[in-house]
Design a protein around this motif. Structure first.
Motif, PDB file in Angstrom:
ATOM      1  N   ALA A 309       0.865  -1.180  -0.295  1.00  0.00           N
ATOM      2  CA  ALA A 309       0.247  -0.027   0.063  1.00  0.00           C
ATOM      3  C   ALA A 309       0.822   1.217   0.001  1.00  0.00           C
ATOM      4  CB  ALA A 309      -0.707  -0.037   1.243  1.00  0.00           C
ATOM      5  N   ASP A 310       2.009   0.916   0.727  1.00  0.00           N
ATOM      6  CA  ASP A 310       2.827   2.328   0.726  1.00  0.00           C
ATOM      7  C   ASP A 310       3.485   2.511  -0.733  1.00  0.00           C
ATOM      8  OD1 ASP A 310       4.738   4.310   2.223  1.00  0.00           O
ATOM      9  OD2 ASP A 310       6.104   2.655   1.682  1.00  0.00           O
ATOM     10  N   ALA A 311       3.925   1.415  -1.405  1.00  0.00           N
ATOM     11  CA  ALA A 311       4.479   1.528  -2.563  1.00  0.00           C
ATOM     12  C   ALA A 311       3.427   2.086  -3.571  1.00  0.00           C
ATOM     13  CB  ALA A 311       5.108   0.408  -3.173  1.00  0.00           C
ATOM     14  N   ALA A 312       2.135   1.680  -3.146  1.00  0.00           N
ATOM     15  CA  ALA A 312       1.236   2.265  -4.439  1.00  0.00           C
ATOM     16  C   ALA A 312       1.205   3.845  -4.267  1.00  0.00           C
ATOM     17  CB  ALA A 312      -0.182   1.854  -4.131  1.00  0.00           C
ATOM     18  N   LYS A 313       1.074   4.361  -3.076  1.00  0.00           N
ATOM     19  CA  LYS A 313       1.066   5.701  -2.992  1.00  0.00           C
ATOM     20  C   LYS A 313       2.222   6.373  -3.494  1.00  0.00           C
ATOM     21  CE  LYS A 313      -1.167   5.679   1.563  1.00  0.00           C
ATOM     22  NZ  LYS A 313      -0.553   5.572   2.884  1.00  0.00           N
ATOM     23  N   ARG A 314       3.560   5.987  -3.244  1.00  0.00           N
ATOM     24  CA  ARG A 314       4.607   6.466  -3.951  1.00  0.00           C
ATOM     25  C   ARG A 314       4.714   6.301  -5.404  1.00  0.00           C
ATOM     26  NH1 ARG A 314       8.446   2.978  -2.792  1.00  0.00           N
ATOM     27  NH2 ARG A 314       7.369   1.873  -1.074  1.00  0.00           N
ATOM     28  N   ALA A 315       4.363   5.314  -5.835  1.00  0.00           N
ATOM     29  CA  ALA A 315       4.411   5.099  -7.388  1.00  0.00           C
ATOM     30  C   ALA A 315       3.356   6.156  -7.938  1.00  0.00           C
ATOM     31  CB  ALA A 315       4.082   3.797  -7.832  1.00  0.00           C
ATOM     32  N   SER A 316       2.051   6.271  -7.488  1.00  0.00           N
ATOM     33  CA  SER A 316       1.088   7.099  -7.867  1.00  0.00           C
ATOM     34  C   SER A 316       1.723   8.581  -7.830  1.00  0.00           C
ATOM     35  CB  SER A 316       0.081   7.058  -6.789  1.00  0.00           C
ATOM     36  OG  SER A 316      -0.980   7.442  -7.519  1.00  0.00           O
ATOM     37  N   ALA A 317       2.167   9.151  -6.972  1.00  0.00           N
ATOM     38  CA  ALA A 317       2.984  10.283  -6.900  1.00  0.00           C
ATOM     39  C   ALA A 317       4.111  10.515  -7.782  1.00  0.00           C
ATOM     40  CB  ALA A 317       3.433  10.521  -5.408  1.00  0.00           C
ATOM     41  N   HIS A 318       4.831   9.395  -8.108  1.00  0.00           N
ATOM     42  CA  HIS A 318       6.071   9.538  -8.891  1.00  0.00           C
ATOM     43  C   HIS A 318       5.499   9.583 -10.281  1.00  0.00           C
ATOM     44  CE1 HIS A 318      10.305   8.388 -10.146  1.00  0.00           C
ATOM     45  NE2 HIS A 318       9.619   7.550 -11.181  1.00  0.00           N
ATOM     46  N   PHE A 319       4.496   8.792 -10.813  1.00  0.00           N
ATOM     47  CA  PHE A 319       4.111   8.944 -12.201  1.00  0.00           C
ATOM     48  C   PHE A 319       2.831   9.703 -12.582  1.00  0.00           C
ATOM     49  CE2 PHE A 319       6.012   4.447 -11.268  1.00  0.00           C
ATOM     50  CZ  PHE A 319       6.922   4.416 -12.434  1.00  0.00           C
ATOM     51  N   GLY A 320       2.349  10.478 -11.232  1.00  0.00           N
ATOM     52  CA  GLY A 320       1.323  11.370 -11.409  1.00  0.00           C
ATOM     53  C   GLY A 320       0.020  10.515 -12.037  1.00  0.00           C
ATOM     54  N   CYS A 321      -0.275   9.377 -11.721  1.00  0.00           N
ATOM     55  CA  CYS A 321      -1.280   8.828 -12.012  1.00  0.00           C
ATOM     56  C   CYS A 321      -2.083   8.347 -10.995  1.00  0.00           C
ATOM     57  CB  CYS A 321      -0.987   7.698 -13.252  1.00  0.00           C
ATOM     58  SG  CYS A 321      -0.022   6.503 -12.453  1.00  0.00           S
ATOM     59  N   GLY A 322      -3.292   7.514 -11.344  1.00  0.00           N
ATOM     60  CA  GLY A 322      -4.034   6.752 -10.137  1.00  0.00           C
ATOM     61  C   GLY A 322      -3.331   5.412  -9.864  1.00  0.00           C
ATOM     62  N   SER A 323      -3.684   4.965  -8.657  1.00  0.00           N
ATOM     63  CA  SER A 323      -3.171   3.522  -8.419  1.00  0.00           C
ATOM     64  C   SER A 323      -4.537   2.692  -7.976  1.00  0.00           C
ATOM     65  CB  SER A 323      -2.321   3.650  -7.376  1.00  0.00           C
ATOM     66  OG  SER A 323      -2.729   4.075  -6.226  1.00  0.00           O
ATOM     67  N   THR A 324      -4.501   1.400  -7.888  1.00  0.00           N
ATOM     68  CA  THR A 324      -5.412   0.444  -7.493  1.00  0.00           C
ATOM     69  C   THR A 324      -4.614  -0.316  -6.664  1.00  0.00           C
ATOM     70  OG1 THR A 324      -6.860   0.715  -9.364  1.00  0.00           O
ATOM     71  CG2 THR A 324      -7.454  -0.902  -7.902  1.00  0.00           C
ATOM     72  N   LEU A 325      -5.393  -0.750  -5.350  1.00  0.00           N
ATOM     73  CA  LEU A 325      -4.728  -1.608  -4.638  1.00  0.00           C
ATOM     74  C   LEU A 325      -5.690  -3.106  -4.882  1.00  0.00           C
ATOM     75  CD1 LEU A 325      -3.875  -0.249  -0.940  1.00  0.00           C
ATOM     76  CD2 LEU A 325      -2.239  -1.829  -2.567  1.00  0.00           C
ATOM     77  N   ALA A 326      -4.644  -4.343  -4.946  1.00  0.00           N
ATOM     78  CA  ALA A 326      -5.533  -5.691  -4.823  1.00  0.00           C
ATOM     79  C   ALA A 326      -4.707  -6.609  -4.035  1.00  0.00           C
ATOM     80  CB  ALA A 326      -5.527  -5.932  -6.384  1.00  0.00           C
ATOM     81  N   ASP A 327      -5.650  -7.703  -3.875  1.00  0.00           N
ATOM     82  CA  ASP A 327      -5.090  -8.508  -3.102  1.00  0.00           C
ATOM     83  C   ASP A 327      -5.047 -10.133  -3.847  1.00  0.00           C
ATOM     84  OD1 ASP A 327      -7.709  -9.416  -2.822  1.00  0.00           O
ATOM     85  OD2 ASP A 327      -8.027  -9.025  -0.706  1.00  0.00           O
ATOM     86  N   ALA A 328      -5.321  -9.990  -4.987  1.00  0.00           N
ATOM     87  CA  ALA A 328      -5.185 -11.307  -6.009  1.00  0.00           C
ATOM     88  C   ALA A 328      -4.659 -10.708  -6.983  1.00  0.00           C
ATOM     89  CB  ALA A 328      -6.541 -11.712  -6.181  1.00  0.00           C
ATOM     90  N   LEU A 329      -3.371 -11.639  -7.314  1.00  0.00           N
ATOM     91  CA  LEU A 329      -2.754 -11.235  -8.646  1.00  0.00           C
ATOM     92  C   LEU A 329      -3.230 -12.512  -9.460  1.00  0.00           C
ATOM     93  CD1 LEU A 329      -0.375 -10.043 -10.213  1.00  0.00           C
ATOM     94  CD2 LEU A 329       1.191 -11.485  -9.186  1.00  0.00           C
ATOM     95  N   ASP A 330      -4.243 -12.058 -10.393  1.00  0.00           N
ATOM     96  CA  ASP A 330      -5.024 -12.971 -11.185  1.00  0.00           C
ATOM     97  C   ASP A 330      -5.347 -12.470 -12.646  1.00  0.00           C
ATOM     98  OD1 ASP A 330      -7.270 -11.476 -10.495  1.00  0.00           O
ATOM     99  OD2 ASP A 330      -7.920 -13.027  -9.234  1.00  0.00           O
ATOM    100  N   ALA A 331      -5.717 -13.181 -13.663  1.00  0.00           N
ATOM    101  CA  ALA A 331      -5.887 -12.485 -14.827  1.00  0.00           C
ATOM    102  C   ALA A 331      -6.982 -11.543 -15.003  1.00  0.00           C
ATOM    103  CB  ALA A 331      -6.391 -13.655 -15.672  1.00  0.00           C
TER     104      ALA A 331
END
Ligand SMILES: Cc1cc2nc3c(=O)[nH]c(=O)nc-3n(C[C@H](O)[C@H](O)[C@H](O)COP(=O)(O)OP(=O)(O)OC[C@H]3O[C@@H](n4cnc5c(N)ncnc54)[C@H](O)[C@@H]3O)c2cc1C
Length: 410
Positions: A309-331
């Motif tokens: 969740a911390d990485a999602a916030k940092r990435a969103s700020a870095h790339f200037g875009c939205g982010s989504t958190l998910a708890d399943a890495l699936d298709a």
């Protein structure tokens, strides 16, 4: 120790690990840096016990999920010490890089571990000795204390991990794969490479014939006299196995298309996307996933979930875009995020051998059916050092200083 005192000591020990975010990991790193020289070299083998100040950094959960990278750690340390003064600490950090590279060049060793683990589970089903070892009820004082410390705090000092694994294999004579699995289920820093290969090393499989024997006097000395274990094995005869094939090469990766609209997939194998991809990379959206099924224990799941969740916030700020958190890495999660972002490719940090890498390989065809390419990107640190993990650590060690100089770090 009373139950109350044990709980208080476990809580104190947990508080000594860096919180699951990059800010806390960097704070811990910077606090530790002054101690990375002579004090670390002289005192790193002493395990003073849970909740007590130690000479080691206790950074491993943060390094494991790459809240801070090995490069971050080494750069901070070399900002304060010469390469020679901090050589021992840098070498220990590079043990992690070595194990990761070694397994990357021999992924069959991970598959062999998983197959042997299944066989050992069936063979020991209902074993009272195994249950006693896991519960910390063997009667060997140090071993029982470490089994409980591990379950309560998710961390053990490196020396305690070595003694524990040695007693598990050579005194209790339990299958090493079950001990490695016990660690994976409880360590916050649980890692396919560092854990499997360290257990193999203690067992005499990694460096064929060379084992690690836990001795009572060594344990008493390096635990400040907290333990006086009795009945330890007096010899450690190496386990044997069918030969491990020769080292392969790193899988080549296709260079990402830097013009293609992209989804950035962040996963718990590398939670530092902002140091891997430039801010002007064509990232339309960030999907950050920590899938509990891709880790082995609850303490690691909690830590990796919060760190993601911390990485999602940092990435969103870095790339200037939205982010989504998910708890399943699936298709479903991946395809719907990619479609919504209008992505033609999924950029992602390279996942080393282990469950996340397996899952990504399984998902690649589903992406391809929609014309979306999966583009893992390997760090320069890994690409530069992993190929040297072909033989023993000392050959690898000889490459470290040159690599750091080439990267402008030493
Ligand atoms: C049987 C056994 C199992 C292990 N399982 C794991 C595991 O699942 N995950 C894991 O990250 N480490 C594992 N280790 C390695 C090591 O014990 C931990 O990384 C270390 O205890 C971390 O504590 P620290 O951060 O205080 O270390 P420090 O001494 O402060 O070292 C700094 C960093 O260097 C790395 N490091 C240090 N020593 C080692 C080492 N021997 N091998 C690999 N990396 C090292 C870690 O990232 C660590 O955070 C295992 C070791 C043994 C003997």
């Amino acid at each position: 120790m009373t139950i109350w005192a044990a709980k208080a000591s476990a809580a104190k020990a947990l508080a000594m690990l860096p919180a699951p975010n990059r800010r806390a990991a960097l704070d811990r790193l910077r606090q530790f840096v002054p101690c990375a020289g002579a004090s670390y070299t002289s005192n790193r083998n002493t395990d003073p016990g849970p909740g007590r100040p130690a000479a080691v950094s206790r950074l491993s959960p943060a390094v494991r999920y790459r809240l801070v990278t090995e490069q971050d750690v080494v750069a901070e340390v070399l900002g304060r010490h010469s390469f020679n003064a901090a050589g021992k600490f840098i070498q220990e950090v590079c043990w992690r890089t070595y194990w990761k590279g070694w397994l990357e060049l021999r992924p069959a060793v991970w598959r062999r571990y998983l197959a042997e683990l299944e066989a050992a589970r069936s063979a020991t089903s209902g074993s009272a000795d195994l249950a006693a070892a896991e519960a910390g009820a063997t009667g060997i004082d140090c071993f029982d204390a470490w089994a409980r410390e591990l379950a309560e705090t998710g961390y053990l000092h490196n020396h305690a991990r070595m003694w524990f694994a040695s007693i598990w294999i050579f005194t209790l004579r339990l299958p090493w794969t079950l001990g490695a699995d016990f660690f994976l289920r409880h360590l916050i820093d649980a890692d396919a490479a560092s854990n499997t290969l360290s257990w193999r090393w203690v067992a005499g499989l990694q460096t064929a014939g060379k084992t690690y024997l836990a001795r009572a006097d060594n344990i008493a000395r390096y635990t400040d006299g907290r333990f006086a274990p009795r009945g330890l094995a007096q010899e450690a005869i190496a386990l044997t196995e069918a030969p491990v094939g020769p080292a392969g090469t790193l899988a080549p990766l296709t260079t990402p298309d830097l013009a293609a609209p992209s989804l950035l997939l962040v996963h718990h194998e590398d939670l530092n996307p902002e140091s891997l991809f430039a801010a002007n990379a064509p990232v339309e959206h960030v999907l950050a996933v920590s899938d509990p099924a891709l880790l082995w224990g609850d303490a690691a799941r909690r830590y990796a979930g919060d760190a993601t969740a911390d990485a999602a916030k940092r990435a969103s700020a870095h790339f200037g875009c939205g982010s989504t958190l998910a708890d399943a890495l699936d298709a479903d999660a991946l395809l719907s995020a990619a479609r919504a972002a209008g992505a033609r490719q999924v950029l992602t940090p390279f996942a080393p051998v282990g469950p996340v890498a397996d899952r990504l390989s399984a998902l690649e065809p589903a992406l391809a059916t929609e014309g979306i390419a999966l583009r893992p990107v390997r760090r320069r640190w890994d690409a530069g050092l992993w190929p040297h993990a072909r033989r023993g650590f000392f050959a690898f060690d000889a490459e470290i200083e040159g690599h750091l100089r080439a990267e402008g770090l030493a």
